[in-house]
Design an enzyme around this catalytic site. Structure first.
Site, PDB file in Angstrom:
ATOM      1  N   LEU A  26       0.813  -1.191   0.033  1.00  0.00           N
ATOM      2  CA  LEU A  26       0.020  -0.116   0.035  1.00  0.00           C
ATOM      3  C   LEU A  26       0.900   1.440  -0.139  1.00  0.00           C
ATOM      4  O   LEU A  26       1.732   1.492   0.713  1.00  0.00           O
ATOM      5  CB  LEU A  26      -0.925   0.134   1.366  1.00  0.00           C
ATOM      6  N   LYS A  31      -2.628   1.384  -4.161  1.00  0.00           N
ATOM      7  CA  LYS A  31      -2.401   0.307  -3.754  1.00  0.00           C
ATOM      8  C   LYS A  31      -1.525  -0.476  -4.981  1.00  0.00           C
ATOM      9  O   LYS A  31      -1.843  -0.236  -6.159  1.00  0.00           O
ATOM     10  CB  LYS A  31      -3.760  -0.506  -3.478  1.00  0.00           C
ATOM     11  N   GLU A  93       7.465  -4.282 -13.603  1.00  0.00           N
ATOM     12  CA  GLU A  93       8.060  -5.395 -13.094  1.00  0.00           C
ATOM     13  C   GLU A  93       7.807  -5.854 -11.536  1.00  0.00           C
ATOM     14  O   GLU A  93       7.563  -5.007 -10.743  1.00  0.00           O
ATOM     15  CB  GLU A  93       9.781  -5.381 -13.227  1.00  0.00           C
ATOM     16  N   ASP A 140      11.529  10.681  -1.550  1.00  0.00           N
ATOM     17  CA  ASP A 140      11.162   9.607  -0.418  1.00  0.00           C
ATOM     18  C   ASP A 140      11.950   8.494  -0.475  1.00  0.00           C
ATOM     19  O   ASP A 140      11.357   7.238  -0.457  1.00  0.00           O
ATOM     20  CB  ASP A 140       9.504   9.416  -0.993  1.00  0.00           C
TER      21      ASP A 140
HETATM   22  N1  I85 Z   1       6.615  -6.488  -5.207  1.00  0.00           N
HETATM   23  N2  I85 Z   1       6.475   1.068  -0.159  1.00  0.00           N
HETATM   24  C1  I85 Z   1       5.814   0.004   0.632  1.00  0.00           C
HETATM   25  C2  I85 Z   1       6.342  -4.094  -5.325  1.00  0.00           C
HETATM   26  N3  I85 Z   1       6.904  -5.189  -7.109  1.00  0.00           N
HETATM   27  N4  I85 Z   1       5.548  -1.487  -3.917  1.00  0.00           N
HETATM   28  C3  I85 Z   1       5.011   0.229  -2.124  1.00  0.00           C
HETATM   29  N5  I85 Z   1       4.627   2.374  -3.464  1.00  0.00           N
HETATM   30  C4  I85 Z   1       4.938   1.963  -4.502  1.00  0.00           C
HETATM   31  C5  I85 Z   1       4.598  -0.796  -1.154  1.00  0.00           C
HETATM   32  C6  I85 Z   1       4.408   0.050   0.131  1.00  0.00           C
HETATM   33  C7  I85 Z   1       6.673   0.795  -1.550  1.00  0.00           C
HETATM   34  O1  I85 Z   1       5.041   2.613  -5.733  1.00  0.00           O
HETATM   35  C8  I85 Z   1       5.380  -0.338  -3.394  1.00  0.00           C
HETATM   36  C9  I85 Z   1       5.316   0.359  -4.677  1.00  0.00           C
HETATM   37  C10 I85 Z   1       5.571  -0.467  -5.805  1.00  0.00           C
HETATM   38  C11 I85 Z   1       5.780  -1.731  -5.385  1.00  0.00           C
HETATM   39  C12 I85 Z   1       6.250  -2.893  -5.803  1.00  0.00           C
HETATM   40  C13 I85 Z   1       6.477  -2.881  -7.299  1.00  0.00           C
HETATM   41  C14 I85 Z   1       6.739  -3.882  -7.798  1.00  0.00           C
HETATM   42  C15 I85 Z   1       6.630  -5.138  -5.911  1.00  0.00           C
HETATM   43  C16 I85 Z   1       4.344   1.485  -2.470  1.00  0.00           C
HETATM   44  C17 I85 Z   1       6.508  -6.851  -3.818  1.00  0.00           C
HETATM   45  C18 I85 Z   1       6.593  -8.237  -3.561  1.00  0.00           C
HETATM   46  C19 I85 Z   1       7.193  -8.557  -2.434  1.00  0.00           C
HETATM   47  C20 I85 Z   1       7.350  -9.896  -1.950  1.00  0.00           C
HETATM   48  C21 I85 Z   1       6.722 -10.923  -2.730  1.00  0.00           C
HETATM   49  C22 I85 Z   1       6.478 -10.473  -3.925  1.00  0.00           C
HETATM   50  C23 I85 Z   1       6.272  -9.148  -4.314  1.00  0.00           C
HETATM   51  O2  I85 Z   1       6.062  -5.968  -3.074  1.00  0.00           O
HETATM   52  C24 I85 Z   1       5.794 -11.879  -4.652  1.00  0.00           C
HETATM   53  F1  I85 Z   1       4.524 -11.821  -4.603  1.00  0.00           F
HETATM   54  F2  I85 Z   1       6.260 -11.649  -6.070  1.00  0.00           F
HETATM   55  F3  I85 Z   1       6.333 -12.749  -4.240  1.00  0.00           F
END
Ligand code: I85
Length: 343
Positions: A26, A31, A93, A140
């Protein structure tokens, strides 16, 4: 804004991707959901943003910046109604390795060394250098926005979330020829050094935590940034306590001092960092085991507080006090409202 860049697709995303209801994260602006390419079956991350100017800016800057090894790649952007709301759907990605510190903490009992910390700082510095060379400040940079592509040792660390990113060369005065710069103050002409300098402060904090496992500044309790913490940040009151810092090189400490310099005019720039041997030639950094693994995550609540503290500290650095003039019509201040009623 250099325009001819990003134009979201108007076709429906569902033609090409299958969206699941698994939430990967989030953000403040939207999200992040899991999705799959229908043709290849490949997993991607989908950031759902309400279509508004702020989101357009985020996507525009991220899109322009993502041709870098250490920045999360954007694959596609759609302009669709999503659950009835006009939205920007950003296919990225999928970073399967999760967050930076989670990864470090998961390394069973193998030692984590100063040289490995230097390699991580170098990767983040490469991303910042790429951005600052394009006149973009991220503003950030914090542990939650640093993710690994893979969970294994092939994982590459990348920066994400351009929700607070800002173009720093928008000196309207220079671009608009209807203005002669005789009386222009330097800050009106030059790039916004204050915006980029906050990325270097972030790098200093992350470097400090990597090396010892706890942050340089912390609040006394878990709620909003405490007055004590604010004062310590402003005055640059932090230390290199024993035993964690005893074995750490002077080069590392000097770099931290340059990054956590309280005066943004004196703080290291990203060019200083790239030219610094601790970052520029990681192989020469001593392979001393660090004590940070022992300290990191000793307490999940403390870690959570630290993340919140960093979020709040960055928030207060982004407040642009120089140009912030409130429109009295938008004020909730009773005195101002009363005065506006007077003839
Ligand atoms: N993959 N700040 C914390 C996540 N791949 N996450 C956050 N802003 C964004 C989430 C909250 C970052 O722009 C965020 C953003 C983009 C992502 C992002 C982008 C690409 C991911 C908020 C994962 C993940 C982590 C562990 C396992 C897996 C995925 O977060 C998987 F399911 F693939 F195994």
């Amino acid at each position: 804004m250099s325009s001819a860049s990003f134009r979201p697709k108007e076709t429906t995303i569902l033609e090409e991707y299958k969206i699941t209801d698994k939430v990967l994260g989030l953000g403040i602006n939207g999200k992040v959901l899991e999705c799959f390419d229908r043709k290849t079956g490949e997993k991607y991350a989908l950031k759902v943003l309400r279509d508004e100017p702020k989101s357009r800016r985020e996507v525009e800057l991220h899109w322009r910046a993502c041709n870098c090894q250490h920045i999360v790649r954007i694959i596609n952007v759609y302009h669709n109604n999503f659950q009835g709301v006009p939205s920007l759907l950003v296919v990225m990605e999928c970073m399967k390795g999760g967050e930076l510190f989670t990864r470090i903490q998961e390394r069973a009992n193998s030692a984590f060394t100063e040289r490995e910390a230097a390699a991580i700082i170098r990767d983040i510095a490469v991303a910042i250098n790429h951005l600052h060379n394009m006149d973009i400040a991220h503003r950030d940079i914090k542990p939650e926005n640093l993710l690994y592509t893979e969970g294994n040792k092939n994982g590459i660390l990348k920066l994400t979330d351009f929700g607070f990113a800002k173009e720093t060369n928008t000196s309207k005065s220079l671009k608009t020829p209807c203005f002669t710069p005789y009386y222009a103050a330097p800050e009106v002409l030059g790039p916004e050094k204050y915006d980029t300098s906050c990325d270097l402060w972030s790098l200093g904090v992350i470097m400090y935590i990597l090396l010892c496992g706890y942050p340089p500044f912390y609040s006394n309790h878990g709620f909003a940034i405490s007055p004590g913490m604010k004062r310590r940040i402003r005055k640059g009151e932090y230390e290199f306590p024993s035993p964690e810092w005893n074995q750490i090189s002077k080069e590392a400490k000097d770099l931290i001092k340059g990054l956590l310099e309280t005066n943004p005019d004196k703080r290291f720039t990203i060019s200083d960092v790239m030219a610094n041997p601790w970052v520029g030639s990681v192989v020469t950094v001593p392979d001393t085991p660090l004590l940070s693994l022992k300290n990191l995550w000793k307490d999940a609540v403390e870690w959570y507080d630290m993340q919140e503290d960093m979020t709040n500290a960055l928030q207060s650095m982004r407040v642009d006090y120089r140009y912030h003039i409130k429109n009295p019509k938008e004020s909730n201040n009773k005195l101002i409202l009363k005065r506006m009623k007077k003839p």
